[in-house]
Design a protein around this motif. Structure first.
Motif, PDB file in Angstrom:
ATOM      1  N   GLU A  85       0.811  -1.215   0.000  1.00  0.00           N
ATOM      2  CA  GLU A  85       0.000   0.000   0.000  1.00  0.00           C
ATOM      3  C   GLU A  85       0.846   1.268   0.000  1.00  0.00           C
ATOM      4  OE1 GLU A  85      -2.279  -0.453   3.527  1.00  0.00           O
ATOM      5  OE2 GLU A  85      -3.643  -1.949   2.694  1.00  0.00           O
ATOM      6  N   MET A  86       2.173   1.127   0.156  1.00  0.00           N
ATOM      7  CA  MET A  86       3.022   2.299   0.303  1.00  0.00           C
ATOM      8  C   MET A  86       3.317   2.960  -1.046  1.00  0.00           C
ATOM      9  SD  MET A  86       3.492   2.764   3.491  1.00  0.00           S
ATOM     10  CE  MET A  86       4.882   3.891   3.578  1.00  0.00           C
ATOM     11  N   PRO A  87       3.365   4.279  -1.070  1.00  0.00           N
ATOM     12  CA  PRO A  87       3.751   4.996  -2.299  1.00  0.00           C
ATOM     13  C   PRO A  87       5.156   4.588  -2.735  1.00  0.00           C
ATOM     14  CG  PRO A  87       2.837   6.497  -0.659  1.00  0.00           C
ATOM     15  CD  PRO A  87       3.037   5.193   0.035  1.00  0.00           C
ATOM     16  N   GLY A  88       5.333   4.407  -4.024  1.00  0.00           N
ATOM     17  CA  GLY A  88       6.644   4.056  -4.559  1.00  0.00           C
ATOM     18  C   GLY A  88       6.908   2.574  -4.638  1.00  0.00           C
ATOM     19  N   VAL A  89       6.049   1.755  -4.003  1.00  0.00           N
ATOM     20  CA  VAL A  89       6.221   0.307  -4.055  1.00  0.00           C
ATOM     21  C   VAL A  89       5.278  -0.244  -5.120  1.00  0.00           C
ATOM     22  CG1 VAL A  89       6.031  -1.869  -2.803  1.00  0.00           C
ATOM     23  CG2 VAL A  89       6.896   0.167  -1.638  1.00  0.00           C
ATOM     24  N   TYR A  90       5.848  -0.849  -6.157  1.00  0.00           N
ATOM     25  CA  TYR A  90       5.036  -1.364  -7.253  1.00  0.00           C
ATOM     26  C   TYR A  90       4.558  -2.789  -6.994  1.00  0.00           C
ATOM     27  CZ  TYR A  90       3.465  -2.350 -11.991  1.00  0.00           C
ATOM     28  OH  TYR A  90       2.694  -2.683 -13.079  1.00  0.00           O
ATOM     29  N   ARG A  91       5.453  -3.629  -6.471  1.00  0.00           N
ATOM     30  CA  ARG A  91       5.075  -5.026  -6.229  1.00  0.00           C
ATOM     31  C   ARG A  91       5.844  -5.570  -5.035  1.00  0.00           C
ATOM     32  NH1 ARG A  91       2.968  -9.679  -9.375  1.00  0.00           N
ATOM     33  NH2 ARG A  91       3.750 -11.573  -8.374  1.00  0.00           N
ATOM     34  N   VAL A  92       5.148  -6.403  -4.245  1.00  0.00           N
ATOM     35  CA  VAL A  92       5.758  -7.116  -3.122  1.00  0.00           C
ATOM     36  C   VAL A  92       5.442  -8.595  -3.284  1.00  0.00           C
ATOM     37  CG1 VAL A  92       5.860  -7.392  -0.619  1.00  0.00           C
ATOM     38  CG2 VAL A  92       5.467  -5.124  -1.604  1.00  0.00           C
ATOM     39  N   ASP A  93       6.470  -9.428  -3.236  1.00  0.00           N
ATOM     40  CA  ASP A  93       6.282 -10.887  -3.269  1.00  0.00           C
ATOM     41  C   ASP A  93       6.724 -11.472  -1.939  1.00  0.00           C
ATOM     42  OD1 ASP A  93       5.254 -11.025  -5.794  1.00  0.00           O
ATOM     43  OD2 ASP A  93       7.150 -11.525  -6.772  1.00  0.00           O
ATOM     44  N   LEU A  94       5.836 -12.197  -1.286  1.00  0.00           N
ATOM     45  CA  LEU A  94       6.169 -12.958  -0.085  1.00  0.00           C
ATOM     46  C   LEU A  94       6.331 -14.410  -0.495  1.00  0.00           C
ATOM     47  CD1 LEU A  94       6.479 -13.593   2.914  1.00  0.00           C
ATOM     48  CD2 LEU A  94       3.980 -13.460   3.140  1.00  0.00           C
ATOM     49  N   LEU A  95       7.575 -14.888  -0.505  1.00  0.00           N
ATOM     50  CA  LEU A  95       7.872 -16.248  -0.941  1.00  0.00           C
ATOM     51  C   LEU A  95       7.824 -17.194   0.241  1.00  0.00           C
ATOM     52  CD1 LEU A  95      10.911 -15.623  -3.346  1.00  0.00           C
ATOM     53  CD2 LEU A  95       8.473 -15.335  -3.787  1.00  0.00           C
ATOM     54  N   THR A  96       7.146 -18.305   0.074  1.00  0.00           N
ATOM     55  CA  THR A  96       7.059 -19.304   1.127  1.00  0.00           C
ATOM     56  C   THR A  96       6.987 -20.683   0.484  1.00  0.00           C
ATOM     57  OG1 THR A  96       5.890 -19.948   3.151  1.00  0.00           O
ATOM     58  CG2 THR A  96       4.531 -19.270   1.272  1.00  0.00           C
ATOM     59  N   ARG A  97       6.767 -21.705   1.309  1.00  0.00           N
ATOM     60  CA  ARG A  97       6.734 -23.075   0.807  1.00  0.00           C
ATOM     61  C   ARG A  97       5.321 -23.449   0.362  1.00  0.00           C
ATOM     62  NH1 ARG A  97       6.630 -28.739   3.653  1.00  0.00           N
ATOM     63  NH2 ARG A  97       7.218 -30.054   1.907  1.00  0.00           N
ATOM     64  N   GLN A  98       5.257 -24.091  -0.791  1.00  0.00           N
ATOM     65  CA  GLN A  98       3.985 -24.639  -1.245  1.00  0.00           C
ATOM     66  C   GLN A  98       3.765 -25.975  -0.544  1.00  0.00           C
ATOM     67  OE1 GLN A  98       3.681 -26.176  -5.324  1.00  0.00           O
ATOM     68  NE2 GLN A  98       1.794 -25.009  -5.562  1.00  0.00           N
ATOM     69  N   VAL A  99       2.635 -26.090   0.146  1.00  0.00           N
ATOM     70  CA  VAL A  99       2.332 -27.302   0.903  1.00  0.00           C
ATOM     71  C   VAL A  99       1.060 -27.921   0.349  1.00  0.00           C
ATOM     72  CG1 VAL A  99       1.902 -28.297   3.176  1.00  0.00           C
ATOM     73  CG2 VAL A  99       3.395 -26.302   2.960  1.00  0.00           C
ATOM     74  N   SER A 100       1.194 -29.068  -0.273  1.00  0.00           N
ATOM     75  CA  SER A 100       0.041 -29.832  -0.760  1.00  0.00           C
ATOM     76  C   SER A 100       0.051 -31.159  -0.016  1.00  0.00           C
ATOM     77  CB  SER A 100       0.131 -30.049  -2.275  1.00  0.00           C
ATOM     78  OG  SER A 100       0.157 -28.810  -2.963  1.00  0.00           O
ATOM     79  N   ALA A 101      -0.662 -31.197   1.095  1.00  0.00           N
ATOM     80  CA  ALA A 101      -0.655 -32.375   1.944  1.00  0.00           C
ATOM     81  C   ALA A 101      -2.078 -32.659   2.415  1.00  0.00           C
ATOM     82  CB  ALA A 101       0.276 -32.165   3.146  1.00  0.00           C
ATOM     83  N   PRO A 102      -2.410 -33.925   2.657  1.00  0.00           N
ATOM     84  CA  PRO A 102      -3.787 -34.267   3.053  1.00  0.00           C
ATOM     85  C   PRO A 102      -4.205 -33.680   4.398  1.00  0.00           C
ATOM     86  CG  PRO A 102      -2.316 -36.181   3.217  1.00  0.00           C
ATOM     87  CD  PRO A 102      -1.559 -35.108   2.506  1.00  0.00           C
ATOM     88  N   ASP A 103      -3.247 -33.359   5.255  1.00  0.00           N
ATOM     89  CA  ASP A 103      -3.601 -32.879   6.594  1.00  0.00           C
ATOM     90  C   ASP A 103      -3.637 -31.360   6.700  1.00  0.00           C
ATOM     91  OD1 ASP A 103      -0.864 -32.853   6.131  1.00  0.00           O
ATOM     92  OD2 ASP A 103      -0.339 -33.106   8.235  1.00  0.00           O
ATOM     93  N   VAL A 104      -3.514 -30.635   5.564  1.00  0.00           N
ATOM     94  CA  VAL A 104      -3.614 -29.180   5.588  1.00  0.00           C
ATOM     95  C   VAL A 104      -4.610 -28.725   4.530  1.00  0.00           C
ATOM     96  CG1 VAL A 104      -1.234 -28.921   6.397  1.00  0.00           C
ATOM     97  CG2 VAL A 104      -1.724 -28.772   3.951  1.00  0.00           C
ATOM     98  N   ASP A 105      -5.071 -27.499   4.663  1.00  0.00           N
ATOM     99  CA  ASP A 105      -6.071 -26.966   3.749  1.00  0.00           C
ATOM    100  C   ASP A 105      -5.497 -26.823   2.334  1.00  0.00           C
ATOM    101  OD1 ASP A 105      -8.873 -25.622   3.779  1.00  0.00           O
ATOM    102  OD2 ASP A 105      -7.613 -24.220   2.665  1.00  0.00           O
ATOM    103  N   TRP A 106      -6.381 -26.963   1.348  1.00  0.00           N
ATOM    104  CA  TRP A 106      -5.953 -26.903  -0.054  1.00  0.00           C
ATOM    105  C   TRP A 106      -5.357 -25.549  -0.423  1.00  0.00           C
ATOM    106  CZ3 TRP A 106      -8.006 -23.085  -3.079  1.00  0.00           C
ATOM    107  CH2 TRP A 106      -9.172 -22.467  -2.601  1.00  0.00           C
ATOM    108  N   SER A 107      -5.738 -24.499   0.300  1.00  0.00           N
ATOM    109  CA  SER A 107      -5.287 -23.155  -0.072  1.00  0.00           C
ATOM    110  C   SER A 107      -3.773 -23.001   0.030  1.00  0.00           C
ATOM    111  CB  SER A 107      -5.973 -22.106   0.816  1.00  0.00           C
ATOM    112  OG  SER A 107      -5.687 -22.340   2.186  1.00  0.00           O
ATOM    113  N   TYR A 108      -3.121 -23.812   0.873  1.00  0.00           N
ATOM    114  CA  TYR A 108      -1.665 -23.717   1.018  1.00  0.00           C
ATOM    115  C   TYR A 108      -0.922 -24.343  -0.163  1.00  0.00           C
ATOM    116  CZ  TYR A 108      -3.041 -22.602   5.781  1.00  0.00           C
ATOM    117  OH  TYR A 108      -3.628 -22.035   6.883  1.00  0.00           O
ATOM    118  N   GLY A 109      -1.663 -24.981  -1.055  1.00  0.00           N
ATOM    119  CA  GLY A 109      -1.050 -25.547  -2.255  1.00  0.00           C
ATOM    120  C   GLY A 109      -1.206 -24.673  -3.478  1.00  0.00           C
ATOM    121  N   GLU A 110      -1.933 -23.552  -3.337  1.00  0.00           N
ATOM    122  CA  GLU A 110      -2.111 -22.638  -4.454  1.00  0.00           C
ATOM    123  C   GLU A 110      -0.792 -21.906  -4.737  1.00  0.00           C
ATOM    124  OE1 GLU A 110      -5.130 -21.944  -6.433  1.00  0.00           O
ATOM    125  OE2 GLU A 110      -5.180 -23.981  -5.629  1.00  0.00           O
ATOM    126  N   PRO A 111      -0.334 -21.879  -5.986  1.00  0.00           N
ATOM    127  CA  PRO A 111       0.965 -21.254  -6.287  1.00  0.00           C
ATOM    128  C   PRO A 111       1.013 -19.758  -5.982  1.00  0.00           C
ATOM    129  CG  PRO A 111       0.236 -22.652  -8.103  1.00  0.00           C
ATOM    130  CD  PRO A 111      -0.925 -22.512  -7.173  1.00  0.00           C
TER     131      PRO A 111
END
Length: 1048
Positions: free
Chosen positions: A206-232
């Motif tokens: 939301e800050m002026p002058g910042v065009y894009r922010v990427d928060l990189l984390t691990r993609q988790v596609s596992a039966p014991d976690v929600d499907w949303s954590y597997g979205e790229p």
């Protein structure tokens, strides 16, 4: 209470003992010779010094024994067990004291040596040695930056940045991260850090002058976690005001980018991610390169837009950020959140686990090494409080607050630091969202009158849940919100309240201690604290004055703050140590004055907000006096409330991001250097997917070095000459200008220029085997050539040699085996500090074996390189080692000028057992504030010291960044062991073939490591195969078949 006899028995002893327990006093066992009290002894030695959770079962069995004689015997046996633990604890404390003393001596010695190297006269600013005078103290938000107290001020500040188009990369690897409905507390890895990084990414977006922010984390596609954590990809919803909507339309936004790495279909704890960090780095590198190209088309005029900074959060992400920073040559920032050395010290003090057990369980030494690397590479280290700097970061080899101040003073004066560097420690408290908070302006009396007139807005359910405890509901409420943990010091608070009659008459006490259904189901530690509080309430007979509800929802916490403010109450945090104190900021936002411990983050918070009082958590009277002062003095209460509301914006995300971006702006801009030399050259989209960089000629590689195997000194002289390097730079710039103009004229001309052969290769075989015997190395090359004969002839596969040797030594080695150096596409030399390509120009055929050095690679790894200052320090180190040699004996270690270059200082090692192991050498280098990479190589006969951003694995990433050679198409051959940089070659998305029985002698180089190789070996990676030790050629063919490279 049934089932709680063990609790009742020793809690009675706790109350009997009271505050009289003191380590300075003699043991109760001796003081009560005639009437030994097992209960009191248990309390003295366990409750005050140990976590009793693994002893309570023994206590239960002893207390349940019916026979008084047997019961007493069991209790005495238990006490002897405790006595043994106490003795072990004292032993550990002694070892800790020895380590601290040793660290102090090493630090003082390193400081003296560094000061001696920096021979200029010290200024007045360099003479102070106390941490209290550190420059980092001026880095708090208050007084350092102008406050953002209105929209106008925010817009004025924003006008300075609105023309910028910044791309920022954040990294946070462990836990489950998503933008909405965060599962905080689901497990130990999904906690406050997850919320912090998501809110930071959103706020920066939301800050002026910042065009894009990427928060990189691990993609988790596992039966014991929600499907949303597997979205790229997940776009974060921004929460800007309506008047800034037009600004948001001019930016890309903030995103969570999930990179697949680690075990497939499995969610694993953070301690198990270390072997897979290189795989994440490679995947993140692919994403950033793709995004830089996309952003270049959007806002960069066709030129790639590189991240302005890469910010790692926690040690695992910090390690990744350091490697990415080196691969891309962009600035790095780091936030530790919690630190490994501090955790190690705390675990050792508990005495429950040995150092080896701690390392095995928590992979703590790998974590500490990652944090040390972050100090080596980071431009800025962001902390929440000064306590983190003064008490935690100073435990690290790579940070000395006294030496940091000296170096900072020299840098301000423009005086040479002789190759030394300390990262900038900056205090930026975490931000909060305050736009939804409406402070309460009324009081209980006016509320009651209004409620009688208009009964449309009922009190929230939690209000009645708390108020039912009180006999007089109109008294001010003293509010404490903490789990029942001994560290939170709630029992002392209850004692202070119970023993101060004026305070009891003026106020009520509310304790929000988490959620519970049954005390029996709580952990032993939490249950003991809670029952202590209940007994204290009974002891002081303060029923009707203390509330301790069993349940509350997270969403009800704001209502609790409002309720306390409505009664003109006070919020208190009496913890023994509070690293930051987020609840203090929350309470202030709702208009509550605060009382807080003087140990840790609250010092900065109260100094900034000016809305409360600090107390000594060990001083019961101090707690009572501070509370009474705020409750009794209505003018003081009102002033503290008003100050808190007026200054709370200093802890907003907007203020956090403003300071954050200002700090980034202070960093020296860095990016891949060759891009500046290719203005006008564009990547071709018409060729095959791997040919985009075929249209970029290696313009800067116009310095051709004619190497003669018999005259290797000529190479060293050329590389060591700064004048020649300067002349080369001029020649390169002239060549760039000329060839860029020709490239602009016609695309066909660009296509006719010469290129490295990489872009034509489907696979690149990297021979990185650290053989001591020349014959073994030549046999491996020959076997790899034969295994890939068809691909080699067709040109679909290329070959790279990656070694610790110099280019001239490698050429001599190849010639001795009758091999043609031009059969290879590149040579990674001097442990990754030099990069060469064979020249195919006909004009180079005369005069030996011509090669082209990638001089831009030197610019890429130059960051923090100590140069001549480092070399002199290393020479003095070698001289100190040689003082230990026997009379008339050979030197233990000595400078090897023939193997040294401008970016690699080589030393001959004649007695490996007489030099420090690599972990001790790295420690010494870091204590000296030198930032470099030391490597024992050639089976321990040579020491190479190269830039901290250089390594053989990083050289492969450089080839990908520069020439877009797909990392997944690399096949790296290594032995069972290798040089001390061996582990860097094992992980990643490239393929790895480990040759069994090769380089097994090099295991001695890894015998004295900080952590075992097993902690970083990705054994379950499908990209890694081991040979069986049979026929070398057949084993290599079989391995390439398993990797899907050879068929049949």
């Amino acid at each position: 209470m049934a089932g709680n006899d063990w609790i009742n028995s020793y809690l009675e002893a706790i109350l009997d003992v009271g505050p009289g327990i003191d380590d300075a006093k003699s043991s109760l066992l001796l003081r009560e010779r005639g009437r030994f009290s097992p209960s009191r002894y248990f309390v003295e030695e366990v409750i005050t010094g140990f976590d009793e959770t693994d002893l309570y079962r023994s206590w239960v069995r002893a207390a349940a024994t019916r026979s008084p004689q047997e019961r007493n015997t069991r209790l005495e046996n238990l006490c002897w067990r405790i006595w043994n633990l106490a003795r072990k604890k004292k032993q550990l404390e002694g070892e800790l004291a020895q380590r601290s003393a040793k660290r102090h001596l090493e630090r003082e010695k390193g400081r003296r040596e560094a000061t001696a190297d920096m021979s200029e006269d010290l200024s007045e600013g360099e003479k102070g040695d106390t941490v209290g005078h550190l420059s980092v103290q001026s880095d708090s938000t208050r007084g350092r930056m102008n406050r953002i107290s209105s929209v106008d001020m925010m817009e004025n500040w924003a006008s300075q940045f609105k023309e910028k188009k910044l791309y920022i990369v954040l990294i946070s690897l462990h836990g489950l991260i998503r933008g909405e409905d965060m599962e905080l507390g689901r497990d130990s890895d999904t906690g406050g850090q997850v919320k912090y990084v998501v809110e930071l990414a959103r706020a920066l977006g939301e800050m002026p002058g910042v065009y894009r922010v990427d928060l990189l984390t691990r993609q988790v596609s596992a039966p014991d976690v929600d499907w949303s954590y597997g979205e790229p990809t997940e776009m974060l919803n921004l929460r800007s005001s309506e008047d800034m909507t037009h600004e948001l339309e001019e930016r890309s936004g903030a995103y969570i980018i999930r990179i697949p790495f680690g075990p497939k279909n499995k969610y694993v704890p953070k301690e198990m991610l270390w072997p897979h960090i290189p795989e994440f780095v490679d995947g993140a590198l692919v994403h950033i390169l793709q995004m830089s190209k996309v952003l270049g088309e959007q806002i960069g005029g066709g030129q790639p837009v590189w991240p302005v900074a890469i910010h790692g959060h926690y040690a695992d992400a910090g390690d990744s950020a350091a490697l990415l920073s080196g691969a891309l040559n962009v600035p790095m920032l780091f936030t530790g959140h919690s630190l490994g050395r501090d955790k190690l010290e705390q675990l050792l003090k508990q005495g429950r686990l040995s150092r080896e057990e701690i390392n095995s369980t928590y992979k703590i030494m790998r974590r500490i090494e990652a944090e040390e690397l972050c100090l080596d590479v980071s431009e800025i280290v962001i902390t929440s409080t000064r306590q983190e700097i003064e008490e935690q970061w100073r435990l690290y080899d790579g940070f000395d607050p006294v030496l940091e101040r000296k170096l900072r003073a020299r840098m301000k004066r423009g005086v040479s630091c002789h190759g030394r560097f300390m990262p900038r420690m900056v205090v930026i408290p975490p931000g909060m969202e305050f736009h939804h908070i409406v402070p309460h302006d009324g009081d209980m009396d006016s509320e009651a009158e209004e409620h009688e007139e208009n009964n449309a807005t009922p009190d929230p359910p939690i209000s009645s849940e708390i108020m039912r405890f009180f006999s007089n509901r109109r008294k001010p409420m003293i509010l404490a919100l903490a789990r029942p943990d001994p560290k939170k010091n709630l029992t002392t608070l209850v004692k202070a309240f119970g023993e101060c009659r004026p305070l009891r008459e003026l106020a009520n006490l509310t304790l929000i201690m988490g959620n519970r259904d049954d005390i029996d189901e709580m952990s032993a530690t939490n249950a003991s604290v809670l029952i202590s509080i209940l007994k204290l309430i009974d002891k002081y007979d303060i029923y009707g004055q203390v509330a301790y509800p069993k349940h509350h929802k997270q969403s009800e916490v704001p209502d609790i703050y409002r309720l306390a403010a409505k009664t003109k109450g006070v919020f208190i945090n009496p913890a023994f140590i509070e690293p930051f104190g987020l609840t203090l900021i929350e309470a202030a936002a709702y208009g509550l004055p605060i009382v807080a411990t003087k140990n840790g983050g609250p010092v900065d918070i109260i100094k900034t907000l000016d809305n409360g009082l600090l107390i000594d958590p060990h001083d019961q009277q101090s707690i009572a006096d501070a509370l009474l002062k705020l409750v009794a003095d209505k003018h003081l209460w009102a002033r503290c409330r008003q100050n808190g509301l007026k200054n709370i914006h200093l802890f907003s995300w907007a203020e956090h991001c403003k300071t954050y971006l200002s700090r980034i702006a202070s960093c020296k801009p860095r990016q891949p250097m060759w891009q500046r030399s290719h203005v006008g050259l564009e990547e071709s989209e018409s060729d095959s997917p791997g040919d985009s960089l075929r249209d970029i000629q290696d313009i800067s590689l116009n310095l051709k070095l004619s190497l003669d195997g018999e005259k290797s000194s000529a190479l060293d002289d050329t590389l060591d000459s700064e004048e020649n390097a300067s002349a080369v730079k001029i020649k390169v710039e002239n060549a760039v200008s000329t060839l860029s103009k020709s490239a602009e004229r016609t695309q066909d001309d660009v296509g006719n220029l010469q290129f490295p052969a990489f872009r034509r290769r489907k696979y690149i075989f990297v021979i990185a085997v650290d053989c001591n015997a020349i014959s073994d190395f030549l046999e491996i090359i020959d076997s790899v050539f034969q295994a890939a004969e068809d691909r080699r002839i067709s040109g679909s596969s290329g070959f790279i040699i990656s070694m610790a040797l110099t280019i001239s030594e490698i050429i001599c080695l190849l010639e001795s085996g009758g091999l043609n150096a031009r059969d290879f596409d590149a040579f990674i030399c001097n442990s990754g500090s030099e990069l060469y390509y064979p020249s195919t120009s006909s004009e180079d055929n005369s005069g030996g074996s011509p090669f082209i050095q990638d001089s831009d690679y030197h610019s890429h790894i130059e960051y923090h390189w100590g140069g001549e200052g480092l070399r002199k320090t290393l020479v003095r180190w070698a001289a100190s080692i040689n003082e230990r040699k026997k009379e008339g004996g050979d030197q233990i270690v000595g400078s090897d000028e023939s193997a040294s270059t401008t970016h690699c200082y080589a030393f001959k090692v004649n007695e490996l057992l007489s030099v420090p192991p690599i972990k001790e050498l790295r420690k010494w280098i870091r204590i000296q504030a030198l930032r470099c990479h030391a490597i024992y190589c050639q089976n321990g006969t040579r020491l190479n010291v190269i830039p901290v951003l250089a390594s053989r694995s990083q050289a492969l990433r450089y080839l990908y960044v520069r020439w877009r050679m797909e990392l997944s198409n690399f096949v790296v051959f290594v032995g069972e062991y290798g040089d001390t940089d061996y582990e860097g070659l094992l992980g990643g998305i490239h393929k790895t073939v480990i040759l069994k029985g090769i380089c097994s002698d090099a295991h001695k180089l890894h015998a004295n490591r900080s952590y075992p190789l097993e902690h970083v070996m990705p054994f379950d990676s499908p990209n890694m195969v081991h040979t069986d030790g049979g026929n070398l050629l057949e084993e290599i063919k079989a391995s390439l078949g398993k990797l899907g490279i050879l068929k049949g």
